[in-house]
Design an enzyme around this catalytic site. Structure first.
Site, PDB file in Angstrom:
ATOM      1  N   ARG A 114      40.515   2.196   4.934  1.00 20.24           N
ATOM      2  CA  ARG A 114      39.765   1.153   4.187  1.00 20.24           C
ATOM      3  C   ARG A 114      39.411   0.350   5.338  1.00 20.24           C
ATOM      4  O   ARG A 114      40.451  -0.213   6.053  1.00 20.24           O
ATOM      5  CB  ARG A 114      40.736   0.424   3.152  1.00 20.24           C
ATOM      6  CG  ARG A 114      40.678  -0.985   3.127  1.00 20.24           C
ATOM      7  CD  ARG A 114      41.022  -1.764   2.067  1.00 20.24           C
ATOM      8  NE  ARG A 114      42.576  -1.571   2.030  1.00 20.24           N
ATOM      9  CZ  ARG A 114      43.390  -2.345   2.469  1.00 20.24           C
ATOM     10  NH1 ARG A 114      42.991  -3.271   3.217  1.00 20.24           N
ATOM     11  NH2 ARG A 114      44.649  -2.249   2.520  1.00 20.24           N
ATOM     12  N   HIS A 153      41.897  -5.463   1.431  1.00 21.95           N
ATOM     13  CA  HIS A 153      42.357  -4.717   0.177  1.00 21.95           C
ATOM     14  C   HIS A 153      41.494  -5.397  -0.857  1.00 21.95           C
ATOM     15  O   HIS A 153      40.687  -4.990  -1.916  1.00 21.95           O
ATOM     16  CB  HIS A 153      43.866  -5.053  -0.170  1.00 21.95           C
ATOM     17  CG  HIS A 153      44.153  -5.129  -1.409  1.00 21.95           C
ATOM     18  ND1 HIS A 153      44.347  -3.679  -1.985  1.00 21.95           N
ATOM     19  CD2 HIS A 153      44.415  -5.892  -2.649  1.00 21.95           C
ATOM     20  CE1 HIS A 153      44.721  -3.873  -3.438  1.00 21.95           C
ATOM     21  NE2 HIS A 153      44.628  -5.187  -3.556  1.00 21.95           N
ATOM     22  N   TYR A 200      48.530  -6.872   9.165  1.00 19.56           N
ATOM     23  CA  TYR A 200      49.273  -6.110   9.179  1.00 19.56           C
ATOM     24  C   TYR A 200      48.798  -4.790   9.971  1.00 19.56           C
ATOM     25  O   TYR A 200      49.266  -3.857  10.033  1.00 19.56           O
ATOM     26  CB  TYR A 200      49.742  -5.528   7.754  1.00 19.56           C
ATOM     27  CG  TYR A 200      48.584  -5.479   6.820  1.00 19.56           C
ATOM     28  CD1 TYR A 200      47.686  -4.387   6.703  1.00 19.56           C
ATOM     29  CD2 TYR A 200      48.027  -6.399   6.049  1.00 19.56           C
ATOM     30  CE1 TYR A 200      46.710  -4.062   5.906  1.00 19.56           C
ATOM     31  CE2 TYR A 200      46.941  -6.434   5.329  1.00 19.56           C
ATOM     32  CZ  TYR A 200      46.285  -5.311   5.194  1.00 19.56           C
ATOM     33  OH  TYR A 200      45.092  -4.952   4.107  1.00 19.56           O
TER      34      TYR A 200
END
Lengths: 362, 326
Positions: A258, A262, A271
């Site tokens: 990705r 998100h 992260y």
């Protein structure tokens, strides 16, 4: 046998193209006509442009929260291009590209993320389920739709998508298992984009691959380069063959990334490192496919520039339309919960309409 | 006309609907070959084959979720949850999808599905086998919930549920599965969903109940026959959508209201009924409305059940008290 050549326990990943768009697996290069190849590419570009623009609209406060698809276009366009019109798509929530290919309009897609259920009222003959938010629960729907197709002899196969994070969910197990027990025409595609929001794939399961989970269900499982649209097309062809021959479900792990957050509420820099993202950008499914098409003399820079501009204009025009038509009246709230509105709900609606009338002009 | 138990009426109705409509399929844990742990679906697999009547893996979310998919794609699934207390793993599917698919898709997809569940106590079962969870379904927009108390209604409500284009939860009062028989017409008929039944007319007190408690309520009234109390008895039959009109009209006449149910008190269906009575018949009330329910405790194991579920004696006492309130 196709699936037996790639052992998920040995992390043998199926691919057709390398990251420069060169065919590295000539035997498995799918035979796709030019028109379809170009439609696949156009839809990938549309999905990408729609995504990039929606992100801008969202930052301007004009679009609500949505789940960007950037980077995962190949896992979605390949299988959908291999499917028949009557085959079903049962999405999770990051399948905008697949939905567009199956006949959901950009206007509907935008309308949904704009905050209006009318965006999930797809046209007649578009066998696509609405965006599914509760993780993993769509897999059971796919199993049921495929069961109905089987016993009513409809000849429809069913694709469902789930993320790497979703495979932790009990419903993933229940759905894939249900499908396998009854040999239904169902194809489950795990888009392993490496993260469940912020939780890395290694935190979700001890298994080396997600494809190997198929072994426990007694069905084929295969890991595929998810950024390779031809590999995804080819593997879907084989899975469809099984489905149509009554041989039952297949599990496909699309290894992908990705590129965006998100959802628009997420900050992935917390992260994951820039280096990691940059590395994956070199594997961008659109660049790779474009190079393949150029090598086939089907594409060039001039066509690319023209398409980018065309899509940009189309996307802006569509979003502006949605801003006008996406508003919501009281009927939209009340009228779709039941086929026939219960008496008490009717009364609640009347009371509300009376209140609106009373307070008009206040 | 056949004389059937409530269980027999359900079995007969499933068979009749499967015969009439090829899209009806029946499935659940042990619902196929064995015919279900209570034998409600006995004989159906033999008659209609394994595609239409089948055993599923023990997975409630799978049973309900797959049912939603089947309903979307042209079948009329009648799924069984073995005991209502075990529906929780499938509650996600009920609340998130079964109830919402129509609204989510603006009517493109509907879920014409029936979810059957034996519910309630009184059969000396293990933990989790005796719950009355009406509220958990009635609280979710998009769902209908029906509970028969007689073989006649069992057939009529199930037929209506199968024909309904929206999802219907069908609670089966397992305590009275085989408690008594009743004449049930052979031909197809429906009992309207959303319509309560006035079991007996009266002028002093209105008593509303449903399911297995209906029987205890009627016995209680029978025990009071020499007391000179005229009781209007209503079997609610459908919990959602609730027929408040029938109840409210009755209370306008009697001025006294008692609701009896097996589920716990707080936020039980009785609370909703009393609210509606207050909204609709407030100025007709001659006494404060009364709820006779199980206390707000976990359903006890069988040795404690008699402390949990109200019995005929308590119902009779409550009716007497209410009728004599001045």
């Amino acid at each position: 046998m196709f699936f037996e050549k790639y052992d998920p326990l040995k992390e043998e990943m199926f691919a057709v193209l390398d990251k420069d768009g060169k065919v590295i697996n000539k035997d498995e290069e799918p035979d796709i006509d030019d028109e379809t190849l170009l439609k696949m590419y156009r839809t990938m570009v549309l999905a990408r442009v729609a995504d990039v623009k929606a992100l801008q609209f969202q930052r301007q406060g004009r679009m609500l929260t949505f789940a960007p698809v950037q980077g995962q276009e190949a896992c979605q366009i390949g299988p959908m291009a291999a499917s028949d019109t009557k085959d079903w798509l049962v999405p999770a929530f990051r399948e905008a590209a697949a939905m567009l290919y199956k006949g959901v309009t950009l206007e509907q897609s935008y309308l949904y993320w704009y905050g209006n259920e009318r965006g999930s009222q797809f046209d007649e003959g578009v066998n696509v389920l609405p965006v599914n938010v509760p993780i993993g629960s769509q897999v059971n729907h796919a199993a049921g739709i495929a069961y109905a197709s089987k016993i009513l002899e409809k000849g429809e196969s069913v694709f469902t998508y789930i993320g790497d994070g979703g495979t932790s969910h009990g419903e993933f197990h229940e759905g894939v298992n249900f499908g396998a027990v009854y040999d239904v025409p169902m194809i489950t595609i795990i888009q392993n984009n490496q993260y469940a929001i912020s939780t890395p794939r290694a935190q979700a399961t001890k298994a080396k691959t997600l494809a190997q989970k198929a072994i426990a269900y007694g069905i084929p499982g295969i890991q595929v380069d998810g950024n390779d649209v031809l590999a995804m097309y080819r593997v879907a062809q084989e899975a469809l063959k099984r489905a149509r021959n009554g041989e039952g479900p297949t599990l496909i792990e699309a290894f992908t990334y990705r590129l965006g957050p998100h959802t628009t509420s997420d900050d992935p820099s917390i992260y994951r490192s820039d280096e990691e993202v940059e590395e994956w950008k070199t594997k961008d499914p659109l660049i790779r496919f474009r190079k393949y098409l150029s090598n086939k003399k089907l594409w060039n820079q001039e066509k690319e520039d023209k398409l980018q501009e065309e899509m940009k204009q189309y996307v802006i025009k569509t979003f502006k339309k949605v801003e006008k038509t996406g508003q919501y009246g009281p009927d939209d709230v009340f009228d779709f919960n039941y086929e026939t509105m219960p008496k008490d709900l009717k009364k609640q609606k009347e009371d509300y309409l009376a209140y609106l009338k009373e307070s008009e002009g206040e | 006309m056949a004389t059937l138990t409530l269980l027999g009426a359900i079995n007969h109705t499933l068979e009749q609907q499967m015969e009439k409509d090829k899209s009806v399929v029946v499935f659940g844990e042990d619902a196929g070959f064995e015919g279900g742990v209570f034998r409600v679906t006995a004989g159906l697999q033999k008659k209609f084959g394994k595609d239409r009547v089948f055993d599923t893996p023990i997975a409630e979310a799978g049973i309900i979720g797959a049912g939603v998919g089947m309903a979307i794609n042209g079948l009329r699934p009648v799924a069984e949850i073995q005991f209502s207390g075990f529906m929780f793993p499938g509650y996600n599917q009920i609340a998130m999808h079964m109830a919402r698919m129509r609204n989510r898709s603006r009517g493109k997809y509907s879920v014409p599905m029936v979810l059957r569940m034996p519910y309630g106590g009184g059969v000396r079962a293990l933990e989790h086998h005796s719950e009355s969870l009406e509220t958990l379904f009635a609280h979710i927009p998009g769902l209908k919930l029906v509970i028969p108390s007689t073989p006649y209604d069992a057939k009529g409500l199930l037929t209506a549920a199968i024909k309904d284009n929206d999802p219907v939860i069908y609670f089966e009062p397992k305590k009275i599965y085989r408690a008594f028989k009743q004449e049930v017409p052979e031909e197809e008929y429906t009992v309207e969903i959303g319509k309560a039944r006035v079991v007996q007319e009266g002028s002093d007190v209105t008593v509303v109940s449903w399911g297995a408690m209906m029987r205890d309520t009627l016995k209680a009234i029978e025990s009071l026959k020499d007391e000179g109390i005229s009781v209007e008895v209503i079997d609610l039959r459908t919990i959602a959508p609730m027929d408040s009109e029938t109840v409210v009209e009755s209370v306008k006449k009697t001025g006294r209201f008692l609701v009896v149910h097996e589920a716990v008190k707080t936020l039980g269906i009785g609370a909703e009924l009393i609210s509606r009575v207050n909204e609709g018949a407030f100025f007709h009330l001659e006494a404060q409305p009364v709820r006779l329910t199980s206390p707000d405790i976990t359903v006890p194991l069988p040795k404690g059940e008699h402390h949990h579920i109200v019995d005929q004696k308590r119902i009779a006492q409550a009716i007497k008290k209410l009728a004599n309130f001045e």
